[in-house]
Design an enzyme around this catalytic site. Structure first.
Site, PDB file in Angstrom:
ATOM      1  N   LYS A 269     -30.653 -39.530  38.486  1.00 53.82           N
ATOM      2  CA  LYS A 269     -31.843 -39.610  39.126  1.00 53.82           C
ATOM      3  C   LYS A 269     -32.721 -38.471  39.572  1.00 53.82           C
ATOM      4  O   LYS A 269     -33.724 -37.346  40.066  1.00 53.82           O
ATOM      5  CB  LYS A 269     -32.379 -40.691  39.741  1.00 53.82           C
ATOM      6  CG  LYS A 269     -31.846 -42.351  39.704  1.00 53.82           C
ATOM      7  CD  LYS A 269     -32.264 -42.378  40.991  1.00 53.82           C
ATOM      8  CE  LYS A 269     -31.504 -42.339  42.619  1.00 53.82           C
ATOM      9  NZ  LYS A 269     -29.603 -42.126  42.872  1.00 53.82           N
TER      10      LYS A 269
ATOM     11  N   ARG B  46     -20.989 -46.667  48.480  1.00 52.19           N
ATOM     12  CA  ARG B  46     -22.459 -46.097  47.779  1.00 52.19           C
ATOM     13  C   ARG B  46     -22.781 -47.325  46.908  1.00 52.19           C
ATOM     14  O   ARG B  46     -23.403 -47.739  47.023  1.00 52.19           O
ATOM     15  CB  ARG B  46     -22.061 -44.941  47.836  1.00 52.19           C
ATOM     16  CG  ARG B  46     -22.941 -44.421  49.521  1.00 52.19           C
ATOM     17  CD  ARG B  46     -22.283 -42.796  49.315  1.00 52.19           C
ATOM     18  NE  ARG B  46     -24.102 -42.406  47.946  1.00 52.19           N
ATOM     19  CZ  ARG B  46     -23.495 -41.266  48.028  1.00 52.19           C
ATOM     20  NH1 ARG B  46     -22.034 -40.190  47.653  1.00 52.19           N
ATOM     21  NH2 ARG B  46     -24.223 -40.663  46.790  1.00 52.19           N
TER      22      ARG B  46
ATOM     23  N   ARG C 214     -19.641 -34.029  42.169  1.00 49.51           N
ATOM     24  CA  ARG C 214     -21.402 -33.312  42.659  1.00 49.51           C
ATOM     25  C   ARG C 214     -21.362 -32.105  43.528  1.00 49.51           C
ATOM     26  O   ARG C 214     -20.315 -31.999  44.622  1.00 49.51           O
ATOM     27  CB  ARG C 214     -22.240 -34.665  43.330  1.00 49.51           C
ATOM     28  CG  ARG C 214     -23.566 -34.230  43.553  1.00 49.51           C
ATOM     29  CD  ARG C 214     -24.399 -34.566  43.051  1.00 49.51           C
ATOM     30  NE  ARG C 214     -24.522 -35.767  44.597  1.00 49.51           N
ATOM     31  CZ  ARG C 214     -24.893 -37.152  44.261  1.00 49.51           C
ATOM     32  NH1 ARG C 214     -26.342 -37.135  43.458  1.00 49.51           N
ATOM     33  NH2 ARG C 214     -24.710 -38.083  45.340  1.00 49.51           N
TER      34      ARG C 214
ATOM     35  N   ARG D  60     -35.237 -48.531  48.360  1.00 49.27           N
ATOM     36  CA  ARG D  60     -33.836 -49.382  47.912  1.00 49.27           C
ATOM     37  C   ARG D  60     -33.124 -50.529  48.384  1.00 49.27           C
ATOM     38  O   ARG D  60     -32.143 -51.464  47.891  1.00 49.27           O
ATOM     39  CB  ARG D  60     -32.267 -48.255  49.269  1.00 49.27           C
ATOM     40  CG  ARG D  60     -32.023 -46.995  47.771  1.00 49.27           C
ATOM     41  CD  ARG D  60     -30.941 -46.547  49.249  1.00 49.27           C
ATOM     42  NE  ARG D  60     -30.136 -45.720  49.189  1.00 49.27           N
ATOM     43  CZ  ARG D  60     -29.701 -44.115  48.239  1.00 49.27           C
ATOM     44  NH1 ARG D  60     -31.509 -43.988  48.050  1.00 49.27           N
ATOM     45  NH2 ARG D  60     -29.427 -43.622  48.016  1.00 49.27           N
TER      46      ARG D  60
ATOM     47  N   ARG E 219     -21.016 -33.211  49.294  1.00 46.84           N
ATOM     48  CA  ARG E 219     -21.770 -33.290  50.241  1.00 46.84           C
ATOM     49  C   ARG E 219     -20.345 -34.727  51.103  1.00 46.84           C
ATOM     50  O   ARG E 219     -19.631 -35.116  49.652  1.00 46.84           O
ATOM     51  CB  ARG E 219     -22.697 -34.653  49.821  1.00 46.84           C
ATOM     52  CG  ARG E 219     -23.715 -34.061  49.387  1.00 46.84           C
ATOM     53  CD  ARG E 219     -25.283 -34.720  48.537  1.00 46.84           C
ATOM     54  NE  ARG E 219     -25.079 -36.655  48.787  1.00 46.84           N
ATOM     55  CZ  ARG E 219     -26.000 -36.730  48.152  1.00 46.84           C
ATOM     56  NH1 ARG E 219     -26.503 -36.888  47.362  1.00 46.84           N
ATOM     57  NH2 ARG E 219     -25.891 -38.100  49.228  1.00 46.84           N
TER      58      ARG E 219
END
Ligand code: ADP
Ligand code: ZN
Length: 217
Positions: free
Chosen positions: A17, A175, A131, A92, A164
């Protein structure tokens, strides 16, 4: 020209996203509202909001609905949102979706559509843990799928990329669990409202971007 300009991007962490939102907003002059980016920047600044959000963000849990909803409602008043906006990472929860609708009604605006990025779990884990993000401009890279030209360095700023802390394997798994429990119900929620368009998030960026433009046109 795209017809739909007031948008929500919905999908699991790692679905892509953020990457597509960055590209779309740059090209179509929309405001990119990433609640994750705003929260991380507030934490870095040490603001009141940042202090309240810190423990949730670090552990991969959700920041309380009211806090994020107020933060988004304020952000939507900024001038750059006039031409349209992409909400990336918000809502969310179903409660956040209700709060969003109220906030938009209050300022005389409404959503034009919700784009759902659909992807299988194993791909999500692979993407999340590979990532890397630029410390300065927040551009997202991926060591497997979209590596920077020079290892560990942002193509745009020339400065160091970082992983991160919540992209570690363990927190990424947490998550995804939270996503499945709390956020996935938004798929039928927006489907019922006839607002949902689905994109195959397993495609590479070059293929998914044209798909995105198609569903917004
Ligand atoms: P991703 O989409 O990759 O999970 P984000 O950058 O959107 O990551 O979010 C990072 C973290 O920020 C989340 O794990 C959560 O702690 C917090 N956060 C972001 N958006 C929200 C939201 N709408 N509601 C509650 N918490 C949020
Ligand atoms: Zn950069």
């Amino acid at each position: 020209m795209i017809k739909k300009r007031n948008l929500v991007f919905l999908g699991a962490p790692g679905a892509g996203k953020g990457t597509l939102a960055q590209e779309l907003c740059k090209e179509k002059k929309l405001a990119h509202i990433s609640t994750g980016d705003i929260l991380r920047s507030e934490i870095k600044k040490g603001s009141e909001l940042g202090k309240k959000a810190n423990s949730y963000v670090t552990s991969g849990g959700l920041v309380p609905d009211d806090l994020v909803a107020d933060m988004v409602a304020k952000r939507l008043l900024d001038n750059d949102c006039q031409n349209g906006f992409v909400l990336d990472g918000f809502p969310r929860t179903v409660n956040q979706a209700d709060l969003l609708e109220k906030a938009l009604t209050k300022i005389g605006r409404k959503l034009d559509g919700v784009v759902y990025f659909e992807a299988a779990e194993d791909l999500l884990i692979k993407r999340l843990t590979a990532r890397l993000v630029c410390k300065q401009c927040n551009t997202i890279y991926n060591t497997i799928f979209s590596a920077p030209a020079k290892k560990g360095i942002c193509d745009k700023c020339g400065i160091e990329l970082y992983q991160r802390p919540d992209d570690s394997l363990e927190t990424a798994k947490d998550r995804l669990l939270i996503y499945n429990e709390q956020t996935a119900p938004l798929v039928p929620y927006y489907k019922n409202k006839k607002m949902l368009a689905t994109i195959n998030a397993a495609l590479s960026k070059d293929k998914s971007y044209p798909e995105l433009i198609k569903v917004l046109s």
